[in-house]
Design an enzyme around this catalytic site. Structure first.
Site, PDB file in Angstrom:
ATOM      1  N   LYS A 263       0.851  -1.192   0.000  1.00 19.84           N
ATOM      2  CA  LYS A 263       0.000   0.000   0.000  1.00 19.84           C
ATOM      3  C   LYS A 263       0.884   1.238   0.000  1.00 19.84           C
ATOM      4  O   LYS A 263       1.864   1.304   0.749  1.00 19.84           O
ATOM      5  CB  LYS A 263      -0.915  -0.021   1.241  1.00 19.84           C
ATOM      6  CG  LYS A 263      -1.913   1.132   1.307  1.00 19.84           C
ATOM      7  CD  LYS A 263      -2.853   0.989   2.502  1.00 19.84           C
ATOM      8  CE  LYS A 263      -3.857   2.134   2.570  1.00 19.84           C
ATOM      9  NZ  LYS A 263      -4.819   1.978   3.679  1.00 19.84           N
TER      10      LYS A 263
ATOM     11  N   SER B  23      -9.859   2.526   2.835  1.00 13.39           N
ATOM     12  CA  SER B  23      -8.916   3.193   1.943  1.00 13.39           C
ATOM     13  C   SER B  23      -8.003   2.244   1.175  1.00 13.39           C
ATOM     14  O   SER B  23      -7.391   2.631   0.196  1.00 13.39           O
ATOM     15  CB  SER B  23      -8.056   4.163   2.756  1.00 13.39           C
ATOM     16  OG  SER B  23      -7.264   3.451   3.696  1.00 13.39           O
TER      17      SER B  23
ATOM     18  N   SER C  43     -10.361   0.311   7.123  1.00  9.30           N
ATOM     19  CA  SER C  43      -9.726   0.393   5.801  1.00  9.30           C
ATOM     20  C   SER C  43      -9.053  -0.883   5.306  1.00  9.30           C
ATOM     21  O   SER C  43      -8.603  -0.933   4.164  1.00  9.30           O
ATOM     22  CB  SER C  43      -8.703   1.531   5.775  1.00  9.30           C
ATOM     23  OG  SER C  43      -9.355   2.767   5.701  1.00  9.30           O
TER      24      SER C  43
END
EC number: 6.3.5.7
Length: 493
Positions: free
Chosen positions: A78, A159, A183
């Site tokens: 990420k 997210s 998330s």
């Protein structure tokens, strides 16, 4: 032989160890999938050379008999984790072009364990969002489509939407995520994969771009519960560079995995039975209860009385911490600098922040600054912190009569891109089941359990006691084995 990109982390690790294939073959197969999936926009930066480099090292280690726990496994990172020499943006214009000269603790642990990096994954800007629509680098598009014959683009969740989309589309077998208020769990549920947010402090926050420091927690996302356990073992551990890091040994979660829940009690929170909730979600939840009973667990109803205050408290505390954390982006030391002709220092601050931050980030900074201001601090921020304590106490009391808690991960399946962007509150409501565990710092996992009537994945959430990731993983495994979720998105990209 199964296509290499269909293999799980455990299968890649074991197959490479046994000499069934080389790590380079695996890396090349995933690199090819990444290169062919531009339509998903899952990656901000692709690093095929780094994946091959790590694969060559893994093959050399196998020849030398010095294999590491993740030798031969390429993963996605990420783009909130700082990676030495590779651009790290937090999906914001503010950090576009920022190349760290150091490695985050979690990513370093994964490289030390033998993993390779396929690239940096897209996300909501500064991890603020539930749909991956706030990224400066464009929306991530879910590989899933509704079964109505249309081709409406769906949100992969957020997210960590790049992570969830990439795993579901077989662009990587596993990825890192971060979870501040859902998330990891919500995008996992939206795309039919698994993901676990460990106990707050299990994984170091050092080198992760900060959103809300008392809530942020790194965790793994993968297709199976076992893969999440393997990844988490290699991400967790004490770090003196993080003041909130837990100084506890890392258990061998994979070795202790068991779907036999004899002697365990599962709590079902009555406050999570929301009025007007999607009947598919309710049906999946009831099916999940039956699955855990089948695994020999006892099931009891529990009460978490302050649940209705969790979301309002979260959307005071998280923006307050974000407004403080994001004050550092001033255009002076790193990141974007917007210096209008003849401008002074204050003008530069204003211009840089106006240009660098997206609308959702600005909204949260403004909310945070407001609730921390002198006239409102006690009315909002102090009260929200009191509510947070009450929510943690609710869980503590509930765990007196149960070992884990079962609930839905999200109140709906994936929604269409653009469907909720006009109404921030509707978007925030998406976190209603995920936020309470975050406020209490508890380990919580999402496991895919069913498809809804539109053919989209739905996830069940297991919440555990502090430090009891094992209990969460075991209940997750029991659901995984009984749900038999093997559905995958039909390739359109």
């Amino acid at each position: 032989m199964t296509e290499l990109t269909n293999l799980t982390v455990a299968q890649i690790r074991d197959g490479h160890r046994a000499g069934d294939f080389s790590a380079v073959e695996v890396a090349e197969a995933f690199n090819a999938n990444v290169a062919a999936a531009k339509a998903l926009n899952a990656f901000i930066v692709e690093t095929p050379d780094l994946a091959i480099e790590a694969a060559k090292a893994a093959d050399a280690d196998r020849a030398a008999g010095t294999l590491k726990p993740l030798s031969g496994v390429p993963i996605g990172m990420k783009d909130l984790f700082c990676t030495n020499g590779v651009q790290t943006t937090a999906a914001s214009h503010m950090l576009e072009g920022f190349v760290p000269r150091y490695e985050s603790t979690v990513s370093q642990k994964l490289w030390d364990a033998g993993a390779g990096m396929l690239g940096k994954l897209n996300l909501d800007q500064f991890a603020m969002g539930s749909s991956n629509e706030t990224s400066y680098f464009g929306n991530v598009i879910s590989p899933w489509r509704r079964n109505d014959g249309g081709n409406a683009a769906l949100a992969p969740g957020g997210s960590s939407g790049g992570s969830s989309a990439a795993i579901a589309a077989r662009l990587c077998p596993a990825a890192t995520g971060t979870d501040t208020g859902g998330s990891i769990r919500q995008p996992a549920a939206f795309t039919g994969i698994s993901g676990i947010k460990p106990t707050y402090g299990r994984c170091s926050r050092w080198g992760i771009v900060a959103f809300a420091s008392s809530l942020d927690q790194a965790g793994p996302m993968a297709r199976t519960v076992r893969d999440c356990a393997i990844m988490l073992e290699n991400m967790a551990g004490f770090d003196p560079k993080d003041a909130t890091s837990l100084d506890l040994p890392v258990p061998n979660w994979e070795a202790a995995l068991s779907s036999d829940l004899r002697g365990k009690t599962v709590g079902i929170p009555r406050e999570y039975r929301l009025e007007g909730i999607d009947p598919d979600i309710d049906a999946m939840w009831d099916a999940g209860i039956a699955m855990l009973k089948d695994a020999e667990a006892a099931v009891v109803e529990i009460s978490l009385p302050h649940t209705k205050y969790a979301l309002p408290a979260y959307y005071i505390i998280a923006p307050a911490e974000a407004s403080s954390n994001l004050a550092r982006y001033d255009g002076v030391r790193y990141g974007l600098r917007d210096l209008p002709q003849g401008a002074g220092l204050q003008d530069m601050y204003a211009a840089t922040r106006a240009e660098g931050f997206g609308a959702e980030v600005k909204r949260r900074i403004m909310i945070g600054t407001y609730v921390l201001s002198a006239g409102f601090y006690d009315a909002y921020y102090t009260q929200a912190q009191k509510v947070r304590t009450l929510i943690a106490r609710d869980f503590e009391a509930a765990f007196g009569s149960c070992d884990v808690i079962l609930a839905p991960t999200a109140p709906s399946a994936a929604f269409g891109l653009g469907e909720k962007m006009a109404d921030p509150l509707a978007m925030y409501l998406n976190d209603v089941f995920a936020v309470p565990a975050s406020l209490a710092g508890l380990p919580a996992m999402s496991v895919p359990a069913a498809l809804n009537r539109e053919g989209l994945p739905l996830g069940l959430q297991i919440i555990g006691k502090p430090f009891d990731e094992q209990g969460v993983l075991n209940a997750g495994l029991a659901i995984e084995e009984r749900a038999g979720f093997t559905a995958r998105a039909e390739k359109w990209w």
